[in-house]
Design a protein around this motif. Sequence first.
Motif, PDB file in Angstrom:
ATOM      1  N   ASN A 106      50.654  42.804  41.886  1.00 42.45           N
ATOM      2  CA  ASN A 106      49.736  43.148  40.803  1.00 42.45           C
ATOM      3  C   ASN A 106      49.800  44.645  40.534  1.00 42.45           C
ATOM      4  OD1 ASN A 106      48.802  40.462  40.681  1.00 42.45           O
ATOM      5  ND2 ASN A 106      47.324  40.845  42.303  1.00 42.45           N
ATOM      6  N   PHE A 107      49.920  44.997  39.273  1.00 41.23           N
ATOM      7  CA  PHE A 107      50.040  46.409  38.912  1.00 41.23           C
ATOM      8  C   PHE A 107      48.975  46.795  37.895  1.00 41.23           C
ATOM      9  CE2 PHE A 107      52.532  44.190  35.699  1.00 41.23           C
ATOM     10  CZ  PHE A 107      52.131  44.805  34.525  1.00 41.23           C
TER      11      PHE A 107
ATOM     12  N   ILE B 292      49.829  39.358  31.892  1.00 41.24           N
ATOM     13  CA  ILE B 292      49.100  40.605  31.700  1.00 41.24           C
ATOM     14  C   ILE B 292      47.620  40.242  31.633  1.00 41.24           C
ATOM     15  CG2 ILE B 292      50.953  41.908  30.625  1.00 41.24           C
ATOM     16  CD1 ILE B 292      49.789  41.281  27.905  1.00 41.24           C
ATOM     17  N   SER B 293      46.780  41.081  32.201  1.00 44.40           N
ATOM     18  CA  SER B 293      45.389  40.689  32.430  1.00 44.40           C
ATOM     19  C   SER B 293      44.399  41.343  31.475  1.00 44.40           C
ATOM     20  CB  SER B 293      44.986  41.016  33.876  1.00 44.40           C
ATOM     21  OG  SER B 293      45.214  42.379  34.178  1.00 44.40           O
ATOM     22  N   ILE B 294      44.859  41.773  30.321  1.00 42.93           N
ATOM     23  CA  ILE B 294      43.960  42.324  29.313  1.00 42.93           C
ATOM     24  C   ILE B 294      43.407  41.186  28.458  1.00 42.93           C
ATOM     25  CG2 ILE B 294      45.851  42.775  27.719  1.00 42.93           C
ATOM     26  CD1 ILE B 294      44.296  45.223  26.731  1.00 42.93           C
ATOM     27  N   ASN B 295      42.121  41.218  28.141  1.00 40.30           N
ATOM     28  CA  ASN B 295      41.506  40.192  27.314  1.00 40.30           C
ATOM     29  C   ASN B 295      41.993  40.281  25.870  1.00 40.30           C
ATOM     30  OD1 ASN B 295      39.949  39.170  29.432  1.00 40.30           O
ATOM     31  ND2 ASN B 295      38.286  40.605  29.048  1.00 40.30           N
ATOM     32  N   SER B 296      41.855  39.173  25.152  1.00 46.65           N
ATOM     33  CA  SER B 296      42.238  39.174  23.735  1.00 46.65           C
ATOM     34  C   SER B 296      41.290  40.020  22.896  1.00 46.65           C
ATOM     35  CB  SER B 296      42.259  37.738  23.202  1.00 46.65           C
ATOM     36  OG  SER B 296      43.223  36.966  23.868  1.00 46.65           O
ATOM     37  N   PHE B 297      40.041  40.203  23.376  1.00 47.97           N
ATOM     38  CA  PHE B 297      39.068  41.055  22.704  1.00 47.97           C
ATOM     39  C   PHE B 297      38.605  42.113  23.694  1.00 47.97           C
ATOM     40  CE2 PHE B 297      38.951  37.103  20.405  1.00 47.97           C
ATOM     41  CZ  PHE B 297      38.774  37.479  19.082  1.00 47.97           C
TER      42      PHE B 297
ATOM     43  N   GLY C 164      48.735  43.734  35.102  1.00 43.56           N
ATOM     44  CA  GLY C 164      49.449  42.469  35.066  1.00 43.56           C
ATOM     45  C   GLY C 164      50.028  42.111  36.412  1.00 43.56           C
ATOM     46  N   THR C 165      50.907  41.105  36.402  1.00 45.52           N
ATOM     47  CA  THR C 165      51.512  40.602  37.634  1.00 45.52           C
ATOM     48  C   THR C 165      53.000  40.382  37.407  1.00 45.52           C
ATOM     49  OG1 THR C 165      49.477  39.469  38.265  1.00 45.52           O
ATOM     50  CG2 THR C 165      51.496  38.746  39.343  1.00 45.52           C
TER      51      THR C 165
END
Length: 635
Positions: free
Chosen positions: A253-254, A197-202, A212-213
């Motif tokens: 990728n979604f 998943i491509s969300i940052n930790s902050f 995500g993928t």
Amino acid sequence: MKKITLLFLLFLAYQSKAQVVASQNFDAALGWTSTTVVNDSGTTVPGWSRVTAGTSPTCTPFSGAGMAKFDSYDITSGGSATLTSPAITFAGLEYKVKFKMYRDNGYGTSADNVAVYINSAANLTGATLLGTVNRALGLSPVEATEGWYPYSFNLPSATTGAKYIILKGTSDYGDNVFIDQISLEQIPTNDPQLKSISINSFVVNAATPISGTITNLGLNTINSIDINWQVDSGTIHTQTLSGLNVVNNQSYNFTHQDQWNPLVGQYSLNVWISNVNNGSTDSDTTNNQITKTITVVNEIFPKAVVYEEGTGTWCGWCVRGHVGLKDMYHNHADGSFIGVAVHNGDPMVLAEYDTAMSGLITGYPSGVLNRVASEIDPGIDSLEPSFEAEFNKTPLAKVSIPNQSWNPTTRQISLDVEAKFALDLASANYNLAAIIVEDGVVGTGTSYDQHNYYSSQGIDLIDWEGINWRNLGSPIPAANMVYNHVGRALLGGYAGVSGSVPTSVTYNTPYTYTFNYTLPTTQFENNIKLVAIVIDNATSQIVNAKEVALNTTLSVNSVTETKFNIYPNPTKGLVYINTLNPVSIDVIDVLGKVVFSTKNINNAGNIDLSSLQKGVYLVKISNESGSEIKKIILE
């Protein structure tokens, strides 16, 4: 899949689920056979070995008691060794080899890698290459952060008979390569994997996409699948993706149709996939879910990364650090890079600093970024990509030196180190500290001669000004040698001052600690820089830093930094400006071209950069009180 305690398990029957033909977890022994290789000391050693803990980079097994190590750190570039399985019998079905590999960014451009082969003999003659994985994060396949990653390669269709799986490690003289949990499995019919998943930790408290993928590890093409996400125990958001055509070993990728609109705080985000191909049986549901802790902040602070380099005049390869730090300061003139040369065994040694660094590095030259326990070579090819990876981590705090003073009579320096935090914290655990750094250090006598193997061995080493250090002699005489970025004092100690930041902090509230230091007469005040740092006690890592020059223009001088800030960073396009007075904005691309300009932007005003190509830009912010240049990443 659970770790299997036996070195190898052979299965004669196959069911609907993926079946393990053979596995190796390295918990008890290496198990597979390693060839030997000559290391950089001229000693013949096994190229692969079983270890229980890793160095260069620092890591532990993915699970269990052991892992396999390819010793690329001690093998010169081009050296290789193979790790070969016992004979494995295949029954003509569809198979894949799976394994875990530790990826890091030490020596970020060194292409240390593992290539996976299959052959009917226990050697590489006539072997079939299945695939290759590089160690460095920025090399193929590219990964975001240091850690363990799963990889798999399909065997040739309908493989039959006795075969050998062979891992060939090849060194590019970078960090070591670590492998764990190898298994040979029948490829299942349906096996979607939520790879990332491509969300940052902050993230900042604004509408946040959930992306995500997914990867298809099964034989059947994925035509439809459900993507689900939930924050803590809140509403479950589900979207059905249909009309897909994701074949075996391909990824998709979604971005979920529902965005997250968070408030400031810390949350657990759970993302999972389900309902593959409208209800088909998923052979392995253990790889369907990722849970990540997300901290939502009021703003994204500007960041500077500190590189502390172990060096010494006696070290012939350490001229690489002179060039690396010089080039990094040239490439990052916006203040995002801060270099400190921590000397060892020469007249510039600071014992406390030298001792602390010895616990983080294993040789010279070497160093760490923000005190993250992963050694980084000071050569620009390694330092630049490793810096970028560390720079892209979002800081929870910012630090500054709002006031400083210099007394030429007493030679006393006084400075306020100030930290602000991006959100309220009830259990903060941070310390403030400062480092005194001196440029332009010169000396007399042979102890200030810089040994230079690039000259004695005839190797080119060219800095950004075009100076080839190969031509400077070996050693470089003290009369011709100037040492920059020399660490002179640790104010507050290496770990900082306990209690300098309270346990409970409030967003945007300044927390200040005053440091005093008497500068020795042997150190030149006009060459002194002050580096303020905020340290996370839980990790001992530097969260953020700020470097300013000692201001000696007045006997007692107080300097207030220009109050400009931009956020969020990285950004999808919309950028907000923090400023006390209206400013002009110039956005400059990597070629030095101004690609966006505007004037009279007030506090909390914004600019829209979404029309620009994705990449890294410099933002020049200016008004009558001064100007600053900040780096911004457009995603």
